[in-house]
Design a protein around this motif. Structure first.
Motif, PDB file in Angstrom:
ATOM      1  N   LEU A 138     135.220 152.026 -43.440  1.00 35.90           N
ATOM      2  CA  LEU A 138     133.708 152.023 -42.658  1.00 35.90           C
ATOM      3  C   LEU A 138     132.613 152.737 -43.819  1.00 35.90           C
ATOM      4  O   LEU A 138     132.925 153.211 -44.771  1.00 35.90           O
ATOM      5  N   ASP A 183     128.535 148.530 -42.924  1.00 33.37           N
ATOM      6  CA  ASP A 183     129.321 148.875 -40.755  1.00 33.37           C
ATOM      7  C   ASP A 183     128.039 149.636 -40.259  1.00 33.37           C
ATOM      8  O   ASP A 183     127.393 149.174 -38.701  1.00 33.37           O
ATOM      9  N   ALA A 187     138.485 146.021 -34.008  1.00 32.56           N
ATOM     10  CA  ALA A 187     139.282 147.180 -33.768  1.00 32.56           C
ATOM     11  C   ALA A 187     140.088 147.416 -32.802  1.00 32.56           C
ATOM     12  O   ALA A 187     139.527 147.151 -31.616  1.00 32.56           O
ATOM     13  N   ARG A 214     139.882 149.740 -39.080  1.00 33.97           N
ATOM     14  CA  ARG A 214     139.290 149.487 -40.800  1.00 33.97           C
ATOM     15  C   ARG A 214     139.334 149.379 -41.913  1.00 33.97           C
ATOM     16  O   ARG A 214     140.178 150.806 -41.869  1.00 33.97           O
TER      17      ARG A 214
END
Length: 689
Positions: free
Chosen positions: A276, A343, A242, A273
């Motif tokens: 999440l 995550d 990221a 992303r």
């Protein structure tokens, strides 16, 4: 000295016109009455008008002015490749020598460098400014020494004299460049997107089928693959992390090409992303459960899976399972089959009740080792026999409970390490200071689970008697965190003024999901034009100097100054746009200022095509430096100003008037006497009749 006949009336001009009207009327009346002396009357009127108009001789004392030749020398980046600097010097010496031989001529030299930013060669802007500073009536010619690559033709001024281009470069010049198209500004992590690139040959390039293309991400060792020349190539790319990803594409410099500055293309793509995915497991209903849910549901980019254990196995209330309106939770699917899809996993006041077998918890431990994130928000159950710490997951948790739980008020404090850690740094600035004593003016919490923290863990917040409150740690490739209290919800409710509960939990969740802006050890750059703010974030109290590698390979070493705990900065003005690499021995960063291949190097083959319309309009010429020296001749305005081996200037004959004298041609009294005599002659002639 020059002389000109002018009229200097003795009376206002309107009175002269009125007098002329009366004369015409009198002569007309004489003709109507057939008076034989009408023509004498007419001559008398003309003499009278001449006396009033006062014809005079104006003499001017003039000082001749020299003609001005504007010479613009292009010293932009594209003029500093191959042998063009020597050609510039050669052409300027030739023009200077020729103008020295021209009488009454002086030269105005304008040197043009790189435009600010990546605007290319602003030759027309420079020429406009130079012309505005000189009298237009003295400009006899304009000579531009350049490769003809101009990027501001829309700003071309009106030219008062012929324009000539002394063209640098050579007929056999050639260059190769790398072009990247349709590069996105951001891309989804884990998803493949396509970049289109093309390798172009310009000028008299040799025939080449393929070249080696090197691809590097964030300065990592490059991957090399052969690609064809002159064709669009679609390259699949997948981002690895990221935040900002710097992708550098490079082709080797070929022998004979003009420059390698356009052999590199750099693009910056922000990795984001898609969603999440967070799994929230609440062990039992409690006042703070809604806090976690509200936080995670407030972010539209978060996919939240939340379940609360409402009916543990030991609860026997006689209600048949078939009559319960609850949905059976897919624990096997979540904790065995799809656990890697999450995550972050949050255990909120969870206690072991047999709902999640040890095999599931052991799988969560493996999930952490392989890069997952687990957050424990603990209550009294964390210190009890049913604590999740007393399971296979305890091997990765950052705090071992001592079975002591303190039920008294305390104000959470940021530790010295926490003041440097990005999760908690600056949190005390979000609230007013305490009315009494040190620290922020936060509301109190009333429960703290006593834990023993391993040496490698980071205690960023403390509670009662400086006991650990918020503990962070890295395990394998993953991250774990322990909040040794379940009373953060008191801040959310504003108890005793509350506190930055939302910001704390947001930072905590994002740190665990490895968001780049919350890394505790990081080196990054905030660019602003060609100035960069270099920032080093660290948990240490000191940091080393940063070595900056320029696009041309030279290096600059800069010290950093601590601006706040754990944050070191410096400002630096980069000398040029391009790709810079930063290294302080522990952390590396790559930043692209502008583009790695600036606009100056998009087209490097010299040409006069862009300036040709302006040159043709003034009948000027284009003379290649490679053809040899040129002569300068004086030509009349409107005539062709170029020929074989020569260019022309148009002398303007400008002058400055030093003095003016006005002398009457004939005294006014003499005109009046003549008018009187003619009038008497007319009277006598008409009297005889």
């Amino acid at each position: 000295m020059t002389g000109t006949v002018i009229f200097d009336p003795l009376i206002p001009l309107i009175a002269v016109y009125g007098l002329a009207g009366l004369v015409v009327l009198a002569v007309t009346l004489a003709l109507w009455r057939r008076l034989p002396g009408w023509w004498l009357r007419a001559l008398a009127g003309i003499a009278l008008l001449a006396a009033m108009a006062n014809p005079s001789l104006q003499r001017e004392d003039r000082a001749p002015l020299s003609d001005i030749i504007m010479v613009v020398v292009d010293e932009s980046a594209s003029q500093r490749i191959a042998g063009r600097p020597d050609q510039n010097a050669q052409a300027l010496a030739n023009i200077t020598a020729e103008l020295d031989r021209q009488p009454n001529t002086e030269m105005r030299l304008v040197t043009l460098g790189d435009a600010k930013g990546d605007q290319g060669t602003a030759l027309m802007t420079a020429l406009s400014q130079a012309l505005a500073e000189e009298p237009q009536g003295r400009i006899a010619g304009i000579v531009v020494i350049s490769d003809g690559r101009v990027h501001d033709m829309d700003n071309a001024p009106a030219l008062p004299a012929p324009l000539h281009l002394i063209l640098t470069g050579a007929p056999d010049d050639w260059d190769r460049r790398l072009v990247i198209s349709n590069a996105p500004a951001f891309a989804i992590l884990g998803e493949t997107f396509t970049l289109t690139l093309r390798i172009e040959d310009q000028g008299a390039a040799p025939a080449t089928q393929t070249v080696d293309l090197s691809v590097s991400i964030d300065g990592a060792p490059p991957l090399t693959l052969p690609v064809p020349v002159g064709r669009d190539i679609e390259l699949p790319v997948q981002l690895s992390h990221a935040g900002m990803n710097v992708l550098q594409f490079t082709i080797p410099e070929a022998e004979g090409e003009l420059t390698d500055r356009n052999n590199t293309a750099v693009i910056q793509i922000n990795g984001v992303r898609d969603r999440l995915r967070v799994l929230l497991v609440s062990g039992e209903p409690h006042p703070g459960e809604r806090t976690w849910r509200n936080l995670l549901k407030s972010d539209s980019a978060v996919d939240l899976v939340h379940f609360t254990i409402l009916r543990p196995p030991e609860k026997q209330d006689g209600v048949p399972v078939t009559e319960l309106s609850l949905i059976a939770f897919p624990t096997r699917e979540l904790f065995l089959e799809k656990i890697d899809d999450f995550d972050l996993i949050i255990f909120d006041r969870y206690r072991r009740r047999g709902i999640l077998p040890n095999a599931y918890l052991d799988n969560i431990r493996n999930y952490v080792d392989q890069g997952g994130a687990v957050l424990i928000s603990s209550g009294p159950e964390y210190g009890a026999a049913e604590s999740i710490y007393r399971s296979p997951l305890g091997a990765v948790l950052p705090g071992a409970p001592t079975a002591r739980v303190f039920e008294e008020g305390f104000v959470p404090q940021i530790t010295d390490l926490g003041a440097r850690h990005p999760v908690t740094a600056g949190l005390d600035d979000l609230s007013p200071p305490a009315a009494e004593g040190d620290g922020p003016g936060w509301g109190r919490w009333f429960r703290l689970v006593d834990v023993v923290v391993p040496q490698e863990a980071s205690v960023v917040m403390s509670g009662l008697d400086d006991r650990p409150l918020l503990v962070l740690n890295r395990v394998g490739a993953g991250r774990v965190a322990l909040m040794a209290s379940d009373h953060s919800w008191l801040w959310d409710r504003g108890y005793e003024g509350g506190g930055p509960q939302l910001e704390l939990l947001r930072r905590l969740a994002h740190w665990m999901m490895r968001e780049p802006e919350l890394e505790e050890e990081a080196l990054f750059v905030e660019p602003a034009g060609q100035q960069m703010r270099i920032i080093r974030r660290t948990l240490s109290e000191t940091t080393g100097d940063v070595t900056i590698t320029h696009p041309d390979g030279t290096e600059t070493t800069l010290p950093l100054t601590e601006t706040s705990p754990g944050r070191f900065e410096t400002l630096w003005d980069a000398p040029e746009i391009g790709l810079y690499r930063l290294d302080d021995g522990d952390q590396q960063a790559v930043i692209a200022l502008g583009t790695a291949a600036p606009r100056e190097f998009e087209q490097t083959i010299a040409t006069g095509d862009m300036l040709a319309p302006l040159i043709d309009a003034q009948r000027g010429g284009i003379m290649p430096v490679s053809a040899g020296a040129v002569d300068i001749r004086a030509v009349r305005a409107g005539r062709p100003a170029t020929g074989r081996g020569w260019i022309g200037i148009t002398p303007r004959g400008a002058f400055q008037t030093a003095d003016i004298k006005i002398t009457p041609l004939v005294p006014a009294w003499l005109f009046l006497l003549l008018a009187a005599m003619l009038s008497v002659a007319a009277w006598l002639r008409e009297g005889r009749r």
